[in-house]
Design a protein around this motif. Structure first.
Motif, PDB file in Angstrom:
ATOM      1  N   LYS A 153     -25.538  33.402  59.091  1.00 38.59           N
ATOM      2  CA  LYS A 153     -24.394  34.310  59.084  1.00 38.59           C
ATOM      3  C   LYS A 153     -23.433  33.890  57.983  1.00 38.59           C
ATOM      4  O   LYS A 153     -23.026  32.741  57.897  1.00 38.59           O
ATOM      5  N   LEU A 154     -23.082  34.846  57.146  1.00 38.76           N
ATOM      6  CA  LEU A 154     -22.172  34.591  56.033  1.00 38.76           C
ATOM      7  C   LEU A 154     -21.044  35.606  56.080  1.00 38.76           C
ATOM      8  O   LEU A 154     -21.236  36.754  56.493  1.00 38.76           O
ATOM      9  N   ARG A 155     -19.872  35.191  55.624  1.00 41.82           N
ATOM     10  CA  ARG A 155     -18.736  36.107  55.582  1.00 41.82           C
ATOM     11  C   ARG A 155     -17.917  35.859  54.329  1.00 41.82           C
ATOM     12  O   ARG A 155     -17.599  34.717  53.984  1.00 41.82           O
ATOM     13  N   VAL A 156     -17.599  36.950  53.640  1.00 47.85           N
ATOM     14  CA  VAL A 156     -16.689  36.914  52.499  1.00 47.85           C
ATOM     15  C   VAL A 156     -15.760  38.111  52.661  1.00 47.85           C
ATOM     16  O   VAL A 156     -16.204  39.261  52.632  1.00 47.85           O
ATOM     17  N   GLY A 157     -14.481  37.840  52.863  1.00 46.25           N
ATOM     18  CA  GLY A 157     -13.549  38.935  53.110  1.00 46.25           C
ATOM     19  C   GLY A 157     -13.967  39.722  54.343  1.00 46.25           C
ATOM     20  O   GLY A 157     -14.191  39.152  55.417  1.00 46.25           O
ATOM     21  N   ASP A 158     -14.104  41.015  54.193  1.00 47.68           N
ATOM     22  CA  ASP A 158     -14.544  41.870  55.293  1.00 47.68           C
ATOM     23  C   ASP A 158     -16.050  42.150  55.244  1.00 47.68           C
ATOM     24  O   ASP A 158     -16.540  43.012  55.972  1.00 47.68           O
ATOM     25  N   ILE A 159     -16.771  41.415  54.389  1.00 46.78           N
ATOM     26  CA  ILE A 159     -18.224  41.547  54.310  1.00 46.78           C
ATOM     27  C   ILE A 159     -18.854  40.511  55.234  1.00 46.78           C
ATOM     28  O   ILE A 159     -18.589  39.316  55.099  1.00 46.78           O
ATOM     29  N   ARG A 196     -24.556  47.275  40.399  1.00 46.74           N
ATOM     30  CA  ARG A 196     -23.707  48.463  40.423  1.00 46.74           C
ATOM     31  C   ARG A 196     -23.912  49.261  41.712  1.00 46.74           C
ATOM     32  O   ARG A 196     -22.956  49.708  42.347  1.00 46.74           O
ATOM     33  N   ARG A 197     -25.162  49.423  42.135  1.00 41.51           N
ATOM     34  CA  ARG A 197     -25.449  50.119  43.384  1.00 41.51           C
ATOM     35  C   ARG A 197     -24.864  49.364  44.577  1.00 41.51           C
ATOM     36  O   ARG A 197     -24.328  49.961  45.512  1.00 41.51           O
ATOM     37  N   LEU A 198     -24.963  48.044  44.524  1.00 41.72           N
ATOM     38  CA  LEU A 198     -24.436  47.218  45.611  1.00 41.72           C
ATOM     39  C   LEU A 198     -22.917  47.359  45.703  1.00 41.72           C
ATOM     40  O   LEU A 198     -22.353  47.488  46.792  1.00 41.72           O
ATOM     41  N   ARG A 199     -22.251  47.357  44.560  1.00 44.17           N
ATOM     42  CA  ARG A 199     -20.796  47.530  44.557  1.00 44.17           C
ATOM     43  C   ARG A 199     -20.396  48.874  45.169  1.00 44.17           C
ATOM     44  O   ARG A 199     -19.434  48.970  45.930  1.00 44.17           O
ATOM     45  N   GLU A 200     -21.136  49.911  44.821  1.00 38.17           N
ATOM     46  CA  GLU A 200     -20.823  51.236  45.364  1.00 38.17           C
ATOM     47  C   GLU A 200     -20.920  51.232  46.886  1.00 38.17           C
ATOM     48  O   GLU A 200     -20.081  51.813  47.575  1.00 38.17           O
ATOM     49  N   LYS A 201     -21.929  50.551  47.426  1.00 35.56           N
ATOM     50  CA  LYS A 201     -22.111  50.516  48.872  1.00 35.56           C
ATOM     51  C   LYS A 201     -21.066  49.640  49.563  1.00 35.56           C
ATOM     52  O   LYS A 201     -20.711  49.879  50.715  1.00 35.56           O
ATOM     53  N   LEU A 202     -20.573  48.626  48.868  1.00 33.05           N
ATOM     54  CA  LEU A 202     -19.556  47.746  49.449  1.00 33.05           C
ATOM     55  C   LEU A 202     -18.181  48.412  49.507  1.00 33.05           C
ATOM     56  O   LEU A 202     -17.317  47.968  50.255  1.00 33.05           O
ATOM     57  N   GLY A 203     -17.982  49.444  48.717  1.00 35.13           N
ATOM     58  CA  GLY A 203     -16.740  50.207  48.767  1.00 35.13           C
ATOM     59  C   GLY A 203     -15.515  49.369  48.468  1.00 35.13           C
ATOM     60  O   GLY A 203     -15.401  48.765  47.403  1.00 35.13           O
ATOM     61  N   THR A 204     -14.607  49.273  49.432  1.00 31.66           N
ATOM     62  CA  THR A 204     -13.350  48.560  49.216  1.00 31.66           C
ATOM     63  C   THR A 204     -13.531  47.062  49.019  1.00 31.66           C
ATOM     64  O   THR A 204     -12.612  46.379  48.535  1.00 31.66           O
ATOM     65  N   GLU A 205     -14.697  46.533  49.382  1.00 32.14           N
ATOM     66  CA  GLU A 205     -14.962  45.096  49.226  1.00 32.14           C
ATOM     67  C   GLU A 205     -15.733  44.775  47.952  1.00 32.14           C
ATOM     68  O   GLU A 205     -16.137  43.634  47.735  1.00 32.14           O
ATOM     69  N   ILE A 251     -19.812  35.775  43.380  1.00 32.41           N
ATOM     70  CA  ILE A 251     -18.853  36.150  44.405  1.00 32.41           C
ATOM     71  C   ILE A 251     -17.601  35.325  44.140  1.00 32.41           C
ATOM     72  O   ILE A 251     -17.648  34.094  44.154  1.00 32.41           O
ATOM     73  N   ALA A 252     -16.496  35.994  43.872  1.00 32.75           N
ATOM     74  CA  ALA A 252     -15.249  35.302  43.489  1.00 32.75           C
ATOM     75  C   ALA A 252     -14.646  34.593  44.690  1.00 32.75           C
ATOM     76  O   ALA A 252     -14.963  34.875  45.847  1.00 32.75           O
ATOM     77  N   ASP A 253     -13.765  33.639  44.404  1.00 29.47           N
ATOM     78  CA  ASP A 253     -13.039  32.945  45.473  1.00 29.47           C
ATOM     79  C   ASP A 253     -11.944  33.832  46.050  1.00 29.47           C
ATOM     80  O   ASP A 253     -11.472  33.619  47.164  1.00 29.47           O
ATOM     81  N   LYS A 254     -11.539  34.841  45.271  1.00 26.32           N
ATOM     82  CA  LYS A 254     -10.524  35.760  45.710  1.00 26.32           C
ATOM     83  C   LYS A 254     -10.915  37.164  45.263  1.00 26.32           C
ATOM     84  O   LYS A 254     -11.403  37.343  44.140  1.00 26.32           O
ATOM     85  N   LYS A 255     -10.736  38.149  46.143  1.00 29.27           N
ATOM     86  CA  LYS A 255     -11.139  39.520  45.803  1.00 29.27           C
ATOM     87  C   LYS A 255     -10.339  40.022  44.616  1.00 29.27           C
ATOM     88  O   LYS A 255      -9.119  39.922  44.584  1.00 29.27           O
ATOM     89  N   LEU A 256     -11.067  40.577  43.635  1.00 33.04           N
ATOM     90  CA  LEU A 256     -10.430  41.115  42.437  1.00 33.04           C
ATOM     91  C   LEU A 256      -9.916  42.514  42.721  1.00 33.04           C
ATOM     92  O   LEU A 256     -10.489  43.252  43.545  1.00 33.04           O
ATOM     93  N   PRO A 257      -8.855  42.941  42.031  1.00 30.77           N
ATOM     94  CA  PRO A 257      -8.350  44.305  42.251  1.00 30.77           C
ATOM     95  C   PRO A 257      -9.374  45.338  41.804  1.00 30.77           C
ATOM     96  O   PRO A 257     -10.137  45.101  40.853  1.00 30.77           O
ATOM     97  N   ALA A 258      -9.409  46.468  42.488  1.00 30.18           N
ATOM     98  CA  ALA A 258     -10.374  47.531  42.166  1.00 30.18           C
ATOM     99  C   ALA A 258     -10.056  48.146  40.829  1.00 30.18           C
ATOM    100  O   ALA A 258      -8.905  48.192  40.420  1.00 30.18           O
TER     101      ALA A 258
END
Length: 233
Positions: free
Chosen positions: A134-140, A203-212, A226-233
């Protein structure tokens, strides 16, 4: 792999005969079709382990066939390799974005095609090593045991390739994953191939992750992490 079933669809009988000959020599069970319009029904009845699909066919293109297959719950996860006479990068990208796992340009080496088939089937069949279930990054949240990824509780519909790509980057958060490293560890390719395959899947993965999606950082000219902090969209 001698039990695996391969469906080959190409409007040129010479191509399907050539591909079938080399795959059968490796003990695969092979069915061929030269009619794209019949390929959907054939795929549903044959339930192949992998599909090799020509892009440029009359009546129904390989990209259209791929999209129909990806919409079918029983065939959505079946790996697809495109054969394409189109040399332009945007044509290959369109093929990958339609849901294909790989592509090979015509004229192609039958030996390379067989190696790619074997590589994809090994990847699909290989159990994920129990590094972190089990892994978690932000809301993923990613669960290797259930092979499920959720964002804010909503389950994402990821392909096997997208799941493994995300899992590897999440396991190594903060560390840059080069395109070559990802090709080797996600696609099992030890030889140099077009690294745009990685870019398209990210690119496809980013689209599916949406806000994350902002967790995936592009390291220009190198790869992704995977960044240590979520980058702005």
């Amino acid at each position: 792999m001698d039990k695996k079933k391969i469906l080959v669809v190409d409007d040129e009988p010479d191509v399907t005969d050539l591909v079938a000959y080399h795959l059968k020599a490796k003990a695969f069970h092979v069915e061929t079709l030269n009619d794209a319009t019949a390929s959907i029904a054939k795929a549903r009845s044959y339930q192949p382990d992998l599909i090799i699909l020509d892009i440029m066919m009359p009546d129904l293109s390989g990209i259209q066939v791929c999209r129909i297959l990806r919409a079918d719950p029983k065939l959505a996860k079946v790996p697809i390799i495109f054969l394409t006479a189109k040399a332009e990068a945007h044509d290959r990208i369109e093929g990958l974005e339609s849901g294909a796992d790989d592509y090979l340009s015509k004229p192609f080496s039958p030996k390379e095609l067989v190696l790619r088939v074997e590589s994809i089937l090994r990847r699909v069949a290989a159990p994920l090593e129990p590094v972190s279930t089990k892994l978690r990054v932000g809301d993923i949240q990613l669960d290797s045991d259930t092979h499920r990824v959720t964002v804010k509780g909503a389950v994402l519909d990821l392909t096997a390739t997208e799941f493994k790509l995300l899992r590897i980057m999440m396991e190594r958060q903060g560390r840059v994953q080069t395109r070559e490293h990802l090709l080797l560890n996600v696609w099992n390719y030890s030889t140099e191939i077009e690294t745009r395959t990685v870019d398209t899947h990210v690119r496809r993965l980013r689209e599916k992750l949406g806000t994350e999606a902002g967790w995936i950082e592009t390291i220009r000219g190198v790869g992704y992490r995977i960044a240590d902090k979520k980058l702005p969209a």
